[in-house]
Motif scaffolding. Structure first.
Motif, PDB file in Angstrom:
ATOM      1  N   LEU A   1      53.679  14.746  14.576  1.00  0.00           N
ATOM      2  CA  LEU A   1      52.679  14.022  15.355  1.00  0.00           C
ATOM      3  C   LEU A   1      53.313  13.263  16.508  1.00  0.00           C
ATOM      4  N   VAL A   2      54.403  12.538  16.189  1.00  0.00           N
ATOM      5  CA  VAL A   2      55.076  11.745  17.215  1.00  0.00           C
ATOM      6  C   VAL A   2      55.533  12.643  18.350  1.00  0.00           C
TER       7      VAL A   2
ATOM      8  N   LYS B   1      54.311  15.537  19.258  1.00  0.00           N
ATOM      9  CA  LYS B   1      53.150  16.015  20.026  1.00  0.00           C
ATOM     10  C   LYS B   1      52.659  14.938  20.979  1.00  0.00           C
ATOM     11  N   ILE B   2      52.589  13.703  20.441  1.00  0.00           N
ATOM     12  CA  ILE B   2      52.063  12.618  21.264  1.00  0.00           C
ATOM     13  C   ILE B   2      53.014  12.330  22.423  1.00  0.00           C
ATOM     14  N   LEU B   3      54.317  12.372  22.146  1.00  0.00           N
ATOM     15  CA  LEU B   3      55.291  12.142  23.209  1.00  0.00           C
ATOM     16  C   LEU B   3      55.188  13.219  24.283  1.00  0.00           C
ATOM     17  N   ALA B   4      54.926  14.458  23.851  1.00  0.00           N
ATOM     18  CA  ALA B   4      54.817  15.551  24.817  1.00  0.00           C
ATOM     19  C   ALA B   4      53.578  15.391  25.684  1.00  0.00           C
ATOM     20  N   MET B   5      52.596  14.649  25.169  1.00  0.00           N
ATOM     21  CA  MET B   5      51.345  14.492  25.889  1.00  0.00           C
ATOM     22  C   MET B   5      51.463  13.468  27.018  1.00  0.00           C
ATOM     23  N   ILE B   6      52.380  12.503  26.837  1.00  0.00           N
ATOM     24  CA  ILE B   6      52.446  11.399  27.797  1.00  0.00           C
ATOM     25  C   ILE B   6      52.710  11.845  29.243  1.00  0.00           C
ATOM     26  N   PRO B   7      53.717  12.709  29.486  1.00  0.00           N
ATOM     27  CA  PRO B   7      53.899  13.134  30.878  1.00  0.00           C
ATOM     28  C   PRO B   7      52.669  13.813  31.465  1.00  0.00           C
ATOM     29  N   MET B   8      51.948  14.567  30.634  1.00  0.00           N
ATOM     30  CA  MET B   8      50.725  15.218  31.117  1.00  0.00           C
ATOM     31  C   MET B   8      49.703  14.173  31.552  1.00  0.00           C
ATOM     32  N   LEU B   9      49.507  13.164  30.682  1.00  0.00           N
ATOM     33  CA  LEU B   9      48.538  12.119  31.010  1.00  0.00           C
ATOM     34  C   LEU B   9      48.945  11.399  32.287  1.00  0.00           C
TER      35      LEU B   9
ATOM     36  N   ALA C   1      40.426  12.982  26.779  1.00  0.00           N
ATOM     37  CA  ALA C   1      39.815  13.327  25.499  1.00  0.00           C
ATOM     38  C   ALA C   1      40.201  14.742  25.084  1.00  0.00           C
ATOM     39  N   ILE C   2      40.266  15.642  26.064  1.00  0.00           N
ATOM     40  CA  ILE C   2      40.614  17.027  25.746  1.00  0.00           C
ATOM     41  C   ILE C   2      42.068  17.134  25.303  1.00  0.00           C
ATOM     42  N   LEU C   3      42.950  16.406  26.008  1.00  0.00           N
ATOM     43  CA  LEU C   3      44.362  16.428  25.614  1.00  0.00           C
ATOM     44  C   LEU C   3      44.520  15.938  24.184  1.00  0.00           C
ATOM     45  N   ILE C   4      43.811  14.852  23.871  1.00  0.00           N
ATOM     46  CA  ILE C   4      43.931  14.302  22.517  1.00  0.00           C
ATOM     47  C   ILE C   4      43.387  15.290  21.497  1.00  0.00           C
ATOM     48  N   SER C   5      42.263  15.959  21.844  1.00  0.00           N
ATOM     49  CA  SER C   5      41.709  16.895  20.863  1.00  0.00           C
ATOM     50  C   SER C   5      42.624  18.101  20.689  1.00  0.00           C
ATOM     51  N   SER C   6      43.459  18.401  21.708  1.00  0.00           N
ATOM     52  CA  SER C   6      44.374  19.537  21.549  1.00  0.00           C
ATOM     53  C   SER C   6      45.427  19.242  20.477  1.00  0.00           C
ATOM     54  N   ILE C   7      45.706  17.958  20.249  1.00  0.00           N
ATOM     55  CA  ILE C   7      46.613  17.613  19.154  1.00  0.00           C
ATOM     56  C   ILE C   7      45.978  17.977  17.821  1.00  0.00           C
TER      57      ILE C   7
ATOM     58  N   ALA D   1      48.440  24.138  12.057  1.00  0.00           N
ATOM     59  CA  ALA D   1      49.579  23.978  11.162  1.00  0.00           C
ATOM     60  C   ALA D   1      49.128  23.887   9.710  1.00  0.00           C
ATOM     61  N   LEU D   2      47.987  23.226   9.485  1.00  0.00           N
ATOM     62  CA  LEU D   2      47.493  23.102   8.126  1.00  0.00           C
ATOM     63  C   LEU D   2      47.026  24.449   7.578  1.00  0.00           C
ATOM     64  N   LEU D   3      46.423  25.258   8.453  1.00  0.00           N
ATOM     65  CA  LEU D   3      45.839  26.516   7.990  1.00  0.00           C
ATOM     66  C   LEU D   3      46.863  27.640   7.908  1.00  0.00           C
ATOM     67  N   ASP D   4      47.870  27.565   8.744  1.00  0.00           N
ATOM     68  CA  ASP D   4      48.819  28.673   8.816  1.00  0.00           C
ATOM     69  C   ASP D   4      50.139  28.267   8.184  1.00  0.00           C
ATOM     70  N   PRO D   5      50.440  28.835   7.018  1.00  0.00           N
ATOM     71  CA  PRO D   5      51.672  28.447   6.343  1.00  0.00           C
ATOM     72  C   PRO D   5      52.923  28.812   7.154  1.00  0.00           C
ATOM     73  N   ARG D   6      52.763  29.724   8.141  1.00  0.00           N
ATOM     74  CA  ARG D   6      53.950  30.108   8.905  1.00  0.00           C
ATOM     75  C   ARG D   6      54.346  29.038   9.922  1.00  0.00           C
ATOM     76  N   VAL D   7      53.346  28.235  10.324  1.00  0.00           N
ATOM     77  CA  VAL D   7      53.662  27.149  11.251  1.00  0.00           C
ATOM     78  C   VAL D   7      54.053  25.934  10.426  1.00  0.00           C
ATOM     79  N   ARG D   8      55.224  25.434  10.699  1.00  0.00           N
ATOM     80  CA  ARG D   8      55.657  24.251   9.943  1.00  0.00           C
ATOM     81  C   ARG D   8      55.569  23.027  10.827  1.00  0.00           C
ATOM     82  N   PHE D   9      55.407  21.877  10.192  1.00  0.00           N
ATOM     83  CA  PHE D   9      55.410  20.632  10.978  1.00  0.00           C
ATOM     84  C   PHE D   9      56.830  20.307  11.393  1.00  0.00           C
ATOM     85  N   GLU D  10      57.238  20.861  12.491  1.00  0.00           N
ATOM     86  CA  GLU D  10      58.623  20.614  12.896  1.00  0.00           C
ATOM     87  C   GLU D  10      58.669  19.878  14.215  1.00  0.00           C
TER      88      GLU D  10
END
Lengths: 317, 287
Positions: free
Chosen positions: A5-6, A8-16, A295-301, A308-317
């Motif tokens: 999560l952190v 993802k949120i950090l990656a969002m800041i430059p966009m915002l 709002a859209i950027l936040i919803s993309s998170i 990640a929750l639905l796809d076991p191949r994607v890990r929270f990394e």
């Protein structure tokens, strides 16, 4: 999970930052005097010396400093003022946003149920009559202009039969949800059409893809009942890309609401944007746009978390 | 060299035969061609001037003289639909074409060179994708003002991202192919490798995406003109004709003012979408 999560949120800041800077400098390009939208009109008129006020507000500072000050105010919830009516933009948004969200949410639920439902049936009965109807609906739904569909349903259900109101959000004084539910039927259905069609197409294709996979054949060969194959094995995998599309379609709902709100005189954010454009009220246009983008950027998170929750191949990394 | 030519032409022939068999796609193509020809041949098909105001003859329902009736200024609706088609189709096709060119150029550069320029272009496309397209279009209209050329600019600037992503991904995988390495070893310039060697291999999805974009832009133009922010109302376009139906009074009493232009837009966009779907089925080697 927390790390994911952190990150993802950090990656969002430059966009915002980039988006808000674009909005700020676009506003600078308009012929609007910042003094008119940064402070309330009462304050501006009560101040004797506009030049002194300008200096004390720091409006003569370099653009970059003014940008960060503006951004800081935005974060604190101070969105500035409309240059036409003088109302605070925050108030306008607070007043109108619920109407737009309500409409978007109802049509989202409608289109999810209908779109995914028919899409799945379509795939299961590939080349059957349901599939045929589904495929036709899928193309027709994205080809009819929404406003035209709106006009047709107004003509049929509001004018010919008189069953439903042809516009606005509620009758005067009747604010309870169920009292105004029938006002929502036509706009929500009209708005749901395009989204339903798109979801239907995605669900059908995704389900067909999965049904051709080897593990489905294996499940069938083991003698598992057909409905169980669909529900337990295929359905879950097929729905994953659909869910992603669903959340990514949210912006289209908000964008589409501008035309719908105009057809049905729905008092939401879309009609605010529209009247601000006609009036040249740039601060309102830009700030609302910025909020929608945020709002859209936040919803993309949320999309990332859901995948990640639905796809076991994607890990929270 | 000669041998290669015969193989490509037989490929094209096979594709064409597959396309002929796809009934919906053929239907789409026929409707598309008929509409384009009808709007180009408007002066032959109707003797009415689409802009001639005739106050003695306002809001007449369809008759033998005015087969689709007249509008609230007494202008012939049939003639306005024919002439309006010229502008609406022109905007759709030209915007899709220029949006595609932007997407292709950016996509090839990003995918071929990679590195910093790739990151930058991907970031830019992400920023554009963050805004709902309709809102982005409206914001740009509020700055540039309405009008045909402005609409084309706005549509191309807001509609290149899908093509960009597609082309970039294709380039990322294709640039590792042997023929690219060979071309490079021969000292062929990067531009030539990009546009003459790699690009032809990515044409099918580009053509499909462009077709879908034409449909999309025609809908957008109609929507914008409907809310009064598209093409100035003095010019006939499909959206401008239906713009009259913004009041309930018109919807109730003058059905011919909104039904025929609405159906024309729907049928044309439907045809383009059928064409796009058909092209995808025919051109996609995975089918």
């Amino acid at each position: 999970m927390a790390k994911f999560l952190v990150k993802k949120i950090l990656a969002m800041i430059p966009m915002l930052l980039a988006i808000s800077a674009m909005v700020f400098f676009a506003l600078e390009l308009t012929p609007t005097d910042p003094i008119n939208y940064l402070i309330s009109p009462d304050m501006a008129s009560s101040a004797g010396n506009i030049e002194a006020l300008r200096e004390s507000l720091g409006l003569n500072d370099p653009a970059i400093i003014r940008y960060f000050r503006w951004l800081f105010n935005l974060i604190r919830g101070d969105f500035g003022y409309s240059i036409i009516s003088g109302t605070s933009i925050r108030e306008i948004i607070m007043l109108r946003l619920p109407a737009t969200l309500e409409l978007a949410l109802v049509s989202l639920v409608l289109s999810t149920i209908i779109g995914i439902g028919i899409g799945l049936l379509s795939a299961i009965n590939q080349n059957g009559w349901i599939d045929y109807v589904g495929r036709v609906m899928g193309v027709v739904g994205i080809s009819i202009p929404q406003f035209f569909f709106g006009i047709v349903v107004i003509q049929i259900f509001a004018i010919q039969f008189g069953w439903l109101p042809f516009g606005s959000r509620m009758a005067p004084g009747q604010t309870a949800f169920f009292d105004r539910l029938h006002f929502m039927v036509l706009p929500a259905f009209t708005m749901a059409i395009a989204m339903t069609a798109a979801l239907l197409r995605y669900t059908r294709n995704s389900m067909l893809d999965v049904l051709n996979k080897d593990y489905i054949k294996l499940a069938r060969s083991k003698g598992i009942p057909e409905w169980k194959v669909y529900l337990k094995h295929a359905f879950r995998t097929a729905l994953r890309p659909v869910l992603v599309i669903l959340i990514f379609r949210l912006p289209i709902l908000i964008g589409g609401s501008i035309v719908i709100e105009s057809v049905f005189s729905w008092p939401g954010i879309g009609s605010v944007i529209l009247s601000s454009i006609s009036a040249g009220d740039y601060p309102v246009i830009m700030v609302t746009t910025l909020l929608v983008a945020a709002a859209i950027l936040i919803s993309s998170i949320f999309v990332d978390i859901a995948t990640a929750l639905l796809d076991p191949r994607v890990r929270f990394e | 060299m000669k041998k290669q030519k015969t193989t490509t032409s037989s490929m094209a022939k096979r594709t064409w035969q597959k396309f002929l068999k796809n009934k919906l796609a053929m239907l789409g193509l026929i409707v598309f061609v008929v509409f384009v020809l009808a709007s180009l041949g408007a002066p032959i098909l109707t003797s009415f001037d689409p802009n001639k105001i005739n106050l003695a003859n306002i809001s007449r329902s369809p008759s033998w003289t005015h087969i689709l009736g007249t509008d609230r200024l007494g202008r012939d609706v049939f003639s306005r639909i024919l002439y309006g088609g010229r502008i609406s189709i022109f905007i759709g096709v030209v915007s899709a074409l220029s949006g595609t060119i932007i997407g292709v150029v950016f996509g090839s550069v990003a995918g071929y060179f990679g590195g910093k320029i790739d990151t930058l272009l991907v970031r830019i496309s992400e920023i554009f994708l963050t805004f709902p397209q309709m809102i982005l279009i409206l914001v740009m209209v509020s700055f540039l003002g309405p009008g045909i050329s402005n609409l084309i600019i706005i549509f191309s600037v807001t509609g290149w991202m899908t093509t960009f992503r597609m082309v970039r991904n294709e380039f990322l995988s294709l640039k590792e192919e042997t023929y690219v390495e060979v071309s490079r070893a021969f000292g062929i310039s990067d531009t030539s490798i990009m546009f003459k060697q790699i690009l032809p291999n990515t044409m099918s999805p580009i053509v499909v995406a462009m077709t879908i974009n034409i449909a999309n832009f025609i809908l957008q133009e109609a929507g914008l003109s409907f809310i009064g922010l598209g093409v100035p109302s003095t010019l006939p376009t499909w959206g401008n004709i239906i713009n009259a139906a913004k009041s309930v009074e018109v919807i109730r009493n003058f059905w011919w003012l909104w039904l025929s232009p609405g159906l024309v837009i729907s049928v044309f966009v439907l045809a383009v979408n059928f064409l796009g779907d058909g092209l995808r089925d025919v051109l996609d080697p995975k089918q």
